[in-house]
Design a protein around this motif. Structure first.
Motif, PDB file in Angstrom:
ATOM      1  N   ARG A  96     -36.000 -13.744  -0.258  1.00  0.00           N
ATOM      2  CA  ARG A  96     -37.114 -12.941  -0.772  1.00  0.00           C
ATOM      3  C   ARG A  96     -38.133 -12.626   0.331  1.00  0.00           C
ATOM      4  NH1 ARG A  96     -36.668 -16.738  -5.402  1.00  0.00           N
ATOM      5  NH2 ARG A  96     -35.631 -15.612  -7.102  1.00  0.00           N
ATOM      6  N   ARG A  99     -36.887  -9.952   2.798  1.00  0.00           N
ATOM      7  CA  ARG A  99     -37.037  -8.582   2.309  1.00  0.00           C
ATOM      8  C   ARG A  99     -38.478  -8.099   2.506  1.00  0.00           C
ATOM      9  NH1 ARG A  99     -35.403  -3.952   2.547  1.00  0.00           N
ATOM     10  NH2 ARG A  99     -33.344  -4.356   1.627  1.00  0.00           N
ATOM     11  N   LYS A 100     -39.449  -8.979   2.279  1.00  0.00           N
ATOM     12  CA  LYS A 100     -40.855  -8.618   2.508  1.00  0.00           C
ATOM     13  C   LYS A 100     -41.084  -8.298   3.983  1.00  0.00           C
ATOM     14  CE  LYS A 100     -42.724 -11.516  -1.238  1.00  0.00           C
ATOM     15  NZ  LYS A 100     -43.557 -12.717  -1.527  1.00  0.00           N
ATOM     16  N   THR A 138     -32.709 -10.694  -5.238  1.00  0.00           N
ATOM     17  CA  THR A 138     -33.705 -11.032  -4.213  1.00  0.00           C
ATOM     18  C   THR A 138     -34.060  -9.821  -3.344  1.00  0.00           C
ATOM     19  OG1 THR A 138     -31.933 -11.808  -2.748  1.00  0.00           O
ATOM     20  CG2 THR A 138     -33.062 -13.466  -4.101  1.00  0.00           C
ATOM     21  N   GLY A 139     -33.551  -8.636  -3.693  1.00  0.00           N
ATOM     22  CA  GLY A 139     -33.887  -7.414  -2.959  1.00  0.00           C
ATOM     23  C   GLY A 139     -33.113  -7.217  -1.683  1.00  0.00           C
ATOM     24  N   ASN A 140     -31.993  -7.949  -1.517  1.00  0.00           N
ATOM     25  CA  ASN A 140     -31.254  -7.883  -0.262  1.00  0.00           C
ATOM     26  C   ASN A 140     -30.014  -7.007  -0.327  1.00  0.00           C
ATOM     27  OD1 ASN A 140     -32.271 -10.053   1.997  1.00  0.00           O
ATOM     28  ND2 ASN A 140     -32.894 -10.600  -0.088  1.00  0.00           N
ATOM     29  N   GLY A 142     -29.195  -2.626  -0.464  1.00  0.00           N
ATOM     30  CA  GLY A 142     -29.883  -1.350  -0.282  1.00  0.00           C
ATOM     31  C   GLY A 142     -29.270  -0.535   0.828  1.00  0.00           C
ATOM     32  N   THR A 164     -26.899   0.514  -5.256  1.00  0.00           N
ATOM     33  CA  THR A 164     -27.930   0.293  -4.234  1.00  0.00           C
ATOM     34  C   THR A 164     -27.626   0.987  -2.908  1.00  0.00           C
ATOM     35  OG1 THR A 164     -26.814  -1.765  -3.593  1.00  0.00           O
ATOM     36  CG2 THR A 164     -28.606  -1.934  -5.219  1.00  0.00           C
TER      37      THR A 164
END
Length: 335
Positions: A96, A99-100, A138-140, A142, A164
């Protein structure tokens, strides 16, 4: 009519991952004139007895230092992706926070995913979910993410990759050598997943020859799908050029177009094992018969870096001799 001596393709960009602060490696890339997308692999969860791991905060600190120091150096020839190395060796917190961090510095991510059947079982044991599901949550995943291997996936995982626009980098030699399995590229292509080709490093594939990887990838898929039309030469060449660049996220690269970066690899086709007056046969020979030894010239940003067996910026022989002396001295010191 005399046959053309060489045929060009684009591009000459490299993509690689390192486990330590790669000061010397970056210097080598800069000195050689190559274009590269590089990553620092970090982990904060002990995958096995011999897997090194850091505290989450330290992994993030090292990664941020790495980005600040190397992203877009040498007029943008070197770019960075973040690399929480792979789910078996990282925590959800690290994923997480990575990704930030990627959002903060506007860079992408590089991870290993779904490489082996055992890793897949570990993911379900830890999270009761597949690796792809965890990476999604976890946004990983894309369009700025490249996943190496991606073998052990379900239909639901494939839907997430498609949704994605995540890039997949298959590594056929490594996957065969380590008996990991086969990336299901036919199923991926059917739903529009961008697929590139990689080597996974000399330690696991014993080669950095991408033309060889292309040949193995095509043959492997034909056998897996029992279909000679699968992974055609044209598709393989695209994986080695346009698709590979798309996975790295470098703009205006991967095609021979006016106004795009002049990164070109020339292959000597005036040889018995490659040349054919028929374009379809010539393309097939490039994939099934050519190797890295047939590369005649490499150009990056319009500068010739390699021509007819000679590097223009350094002496290969001199570097080899220095390396040989170093290895001998290291061996003697161990004894």
């Amino acid at each position: 009519r005399r046959p053309p001596r060489s045929t060009p393709s684009n591009s000459s960009a490299a993509s690689d991952v390192y486990k330590r602060q790669p000061t010397e490696v970056v210097r080598a890339i800069r000195d050689s004139g190559l274009r590269a997308c590089i990553s620092l692999a970090v982990s904060d969860f002990k995958e096995g007895k011999h897997t090194p791991s850091l505290k989450t905060e330290e992994a993030l600190r090292k990664t941020e230092e790495f980005v600040k120091k190397y992203h877009l150096v040498d007029k943008g020839r070197i770019t960075i992706k973040l690399s929480p190395v792979g789910l078996p060796a990282v925590t959800l917190k690290l994923l997480r926070e990575m990704r930030k961090l990627a959002g903060k510095y506007k860079v992408g991510l590089h991870l290993h995913a779904c490489e082996g059947e055992e890793q897949t079982r570990i993911s379900f044991k830890r999270f009761n979910k597949s690796e792809i599901e965890v990476l999604f949550e976890t946004g990983n995943l894309g369009a700025d993410v490249q996943l190496a291997h991606t073998i052990w996936i379900s239909k639901e995982d494939l839907e997430l990759l498609t949704q994605t626009e995540t890039n997949v980098v298959q590594c056929p030699s490594s996957n065969i050598k380590l008996a990991d399995g086969v990336t299901p590229i036919a199923a991926m292509q059917a739903v529009g997943v961008n697929i590139a080709l990689g080597c996974d490093g000399a330690a696991s594939s014993s080669s950095y020859d991408l033309l060889l990887e292309g040949r193995i990838a095509s043959l492997q898929q034909k056998l897996k799908e029992n279909d000679v039309a699968t992974a055609s030469p044209a598709e393989i060449i695209k994986m080695l050029t346009e698709n590979g660049v798309k996975a790295t996220g470098i703009s205006k690269l991967g095609k021979l177009k006016p106004g795009w970066k002049a990164d070109i690899t020339f292959v000597n086709i005036a040889q018995l094992h490659i040349f054919s007056p028929d374009e379809v046969a010539l393309l097939a020979n490039l994939v099934f018969s050519a190797t890295g030894k047939d590369v005649a010239m490499t150009v990056v940003d319009g500068e010739v870096l390699y021509r007819d067996g000679q590097f223009t910026r350094f002496s290969e022989k001199e570097i080899f001799e220095k390396g040989k002396k170093f290895l001998k001295s290291k061996e003697n010191s161990i004894k």
